[in-house]
Design a protein around this motif. Structure first.
Motif, PDB file in Angstrom:
ATOM      1  N   ARG A 112       0.737  -1.314   0.053  1.00  0.00           N
ATOM      2  CA  ARG A 112       0.110  -0.017   0.051  1.00  0.00           C
ATOM      3  C   ARG A 112       0.919   1.299   0.056  1.00  0.00           C
ATOM      4  NH1 ARG A 112      -3.081  -3.421   3.402  1.00  0.00           N
ATOM      5  NH2 ARG A 112      -2.216  -2.343   5.193  1.00  0.00           N
ATOM      6  N   GLU A 113       1.939   1.246   0.830  1.00  0.00           N
ATOM      7  CA  GLU A 113       2.852   2.462   0.838  1.00  0.00           C
ATOM      8  C   GLU A 113       3.363   2.547  -0.580  1.00  0.00           C
ATOM      9  OE1 GLU A 113       5.546   1.702   3.914  1.00  0.00           O
ATOM     10  OE2 GLU A 113       4.032   1.839   5.556  1.00  0.00           O
TER      11      GLU A 113
ATOM     12  N   GLU B  21       2.203   1.750  -3.503  1.00  0.00           N
ATOM     13  CA  GLU B  21       1.274   2.306  -4.320  1.00  0.00           C
ATOM     14  C   GLU B  21       1.072   3.701  -4.347  1.00  0.00           C
ATOM     15  OE1 GLU B  21      -2.471   0.029  -3.404  1.00  0.00           O
ATOM     16  OE2 GLU B  21      -1.433  -2.026  -4.017  1.00  0.00           O
ATOM     17  N   THR B  22       1.049   4.225  -3.035  1.00  0.00           N
ATOM     18  CA  THR B  22       0.939   5.498  -2.788  1.00  0.00           C
ATOM     19  C   THR B  22       2.186   6.236  -3.459  1.00  0.00           C
ATOM     20  OG1 THR B  22      -0.289   5.170  -0.816  1.00  0.00           O
ATOM     21  CG2 THR B  22       0.755   7.259  -0.928  1.00  0.00           C
ATOM     22  N   ARG B  23       3.250   5.594  -3.161  1.00  0.00           N
ATOM     23  CA  ARG B  23       4.568   6.524  -3.651  1.00  0.00           C
ATOM     24  C   ARG B  23       4.824   6.429  -5.159  1.00  0.00           C
ATOM     25  NH1 ARG B  23      10.523   4.859  -1.224  1.00  0.00           N
ATOM     26  NH2 ARG B  23      11.776   6.534  -2.533  1.00  0.00           N
ATOM     27  N   PHE B  24       4.790   5.205  -5.581  1.00  0.00           N
ATOM     28  CA  PHE B  24       5.080   5.058  -7.088  1.00  0.00           C
ATOM     29  C   PHE B  24       3.831   5.083  -7.929  1.00  0.00           C
ATOM     30  CE2 PHE B  24       8.586   3.237  -4.731  1.00  0.00           C
ATOM     31  CZ  PHE B  24       9.795   4.127  -5.464  1.00  0.00           C
ATOM     32  N   GLN B  25       2.643   4.954  -7.345  1.00  0.00           N
ATOM     33  CA  GLN B  25       1.302   5.116  -8.110  1.00  0.00           C
ATOM     34  C   GLN B  25       1.242   3.922  -9.158  1.00  0.00           C
ATOM     35  OE1 GLN B  25       0.947   9.151  -9.087  1.00  0.00           O
ATOM     36  NE2 GLN B  25       1.025   9.788  -6.861  1.00  0.00           N
ATOM     37  N   GLU B  26       0.813   4.515 -10.400  1.00  0.00           N
ATOM     38  CA  GLU B  26       0.516   3.566 -11.656  1.00  0.00           C
ATOM     39  C   GLU B  26       1.988   2.596 -11.857  1.00  0.00           C
ATOM     40  OE1 GLU B  26      -2.003   1.763 -13.850  1.00  0.00           O
ATOM     41  OE2 GLU B  26      -2.326   3.701 -12.708  1.00  0.00           O
ATOM     42  N   THR B  27       3.017   3.034 -11.699  1.00  0.00           N
ATOM     43  CA  THR B  27       4.127   2.021 -12.206  1.00  0.00           C
ATOM     44  C   THR B  27       3.840   0.942 -11.183  1.00  0.00           C
ATOM     45  OG1 THR B  27       5.422   4.180 -12.521  1.00  0.00           O
ATOM     46  CG2 THR B  27       6.701   2.159 -12.185  1.00  0.00           C
ATOM     47  N   TYR B  28       3.840   1.232  -9.826  1.00  0.00           N
ATOM     48  CA  TYR B  28       3.723   0.032  -8.768  1.00  0.00           C
ATOM     49  C   TYR B  28       2.594  -0.793  -9.277  1.00  0.00           C
ATOM     50  CZ  TYR B  28       4.311  -2.719  -4.762  1.00  0.00           C
ATOM     51  OH  TYR B  28       4.532  -3.997  -3.978  1.00  0.00           O
ATOM     52  N   LEU B  29       1.396  -0.250  -9.396  1.00  0.00           N
ATOM     53  CA  LEU B  29       0.330  -0.907  -9.767  1.00  0.00           C
ATOM     54  C   LEU B  29       0.298  -1.989 -10.947  1.00  0.00           C
ATOM     55  CD1 LEU B  29      -2.641   1.809  -9.115  1.00  0.00           C
ATOM     56  CD2 LEU B  29      -1.987  -0.243  -7.531  1.00  0.00           C
ATOM     57  N   THR B  30       0.982  -1.410 -11.725  1.00  0.00           N
ATOM     58  CA  THR B  30       1.296  -2.254 -13.165  1.00  0.00           C
ATOM     59  C   THR B  30       2.263  -3.410 -12.534  1.00  0.00           C
ATOM     60  OG1 THR B  30       1.080  -0.269 -14.463  1.00  0.00           O
ATOM     61  CG2 THR B  30       2.284  -2.321 -15.356  1.00  0.00           C
TER      62      THR B  30
END
Length: 192
Positions: free
Chosen positions: A162-163, A165-174
């Motif tokens: 979750r952290e 996802e917040t920090r790297f947004q779409e890059t991490y979600l992918t």
């Protein structure tokens, strides 16, 4: 073992300290029984009496629960030693490599090498070490506590997800959609 693991996964937040504290308690319980008071052997001998499969459960080979339940077989003993060593030292190698990769990038997102196969290789390495120690020396306390310990680190990994996802947004979600949390994919997809 505790200090070695702590050197790779030194806690910085309260929730990390809780997980590390549970790991420390597990290690103390395991090693107290391994080298101090063999409560599992005493309990099984008291519960099973003459049905306990070996006459002298307090030797190293016969004191090992899995070997004793297999009738003291040297083949089972050798297999247990081999399997536990592979899991333990494999876990150490995975943790060391994951640690090295994380600290080389200095805060950036790592998605290569081990991290292209699993999002949390250091926790995977820790789980391998725990499994290796459980195979090497299963005790009532350590077998009971291991699922709680693993659950604690799974929850910690979810918080870290979750952290990130917040920090790297779409890059991490992918990245998260492609790479499993703990159990690595052995083969890459053809599109990769």
């Amino acid at each position: 073992v505790f200090f070695f693991v702590g050197s790779f996964m030194l806690p910085t937040r309260r929730r990390e300290w809780r997980s590390m504290g549970l790991f420390a308690a597990w290690i103390v319980a395991l090693f107290t029984e391994m080298y101090g008071i063999p409560l599992t052997i005493y309990a099984l001998t008291a519960l099973l009496g003459r049905a306990y499969p070996v006459l002298n459960p307090f030797t190293h080979q016969n004191g090992h629960l899995l070997v004793a339940l297999a009738g003291g077989s040297i083949v089972v003993w050798a297999f247990v030693m081999l399997l536990s060593s592979v899991l333990f030292f494999g876990g150490v190698a995975v943790m060391a490599r994951g640690w090295r990769l994380i600290h080389m990038v200095q805060g950036d997102l790592v998605t290569t090498s081990l991290y292209s196969r699993t999002r949390h290789p250091q926790y995977l390495g820790l789980f391998m070490i725990i499994s290796g120690l459980l195979v090497q020396w299963p005790t009532i306390i350590s077998v009971t506590m291991a699922p709680l310990l693993i659950r604690s680190y799974v929850r910690l990994a979810r918080r870290e997800d979750r952290e990130l996802e917040t920090r790297f947004q779409e890059t991490y979600l992918t990245y998260k959609a492609k790479v499993p949390a703990f159990i690595p994919r052995m083969r890459r997809r053809p599109s990769e």
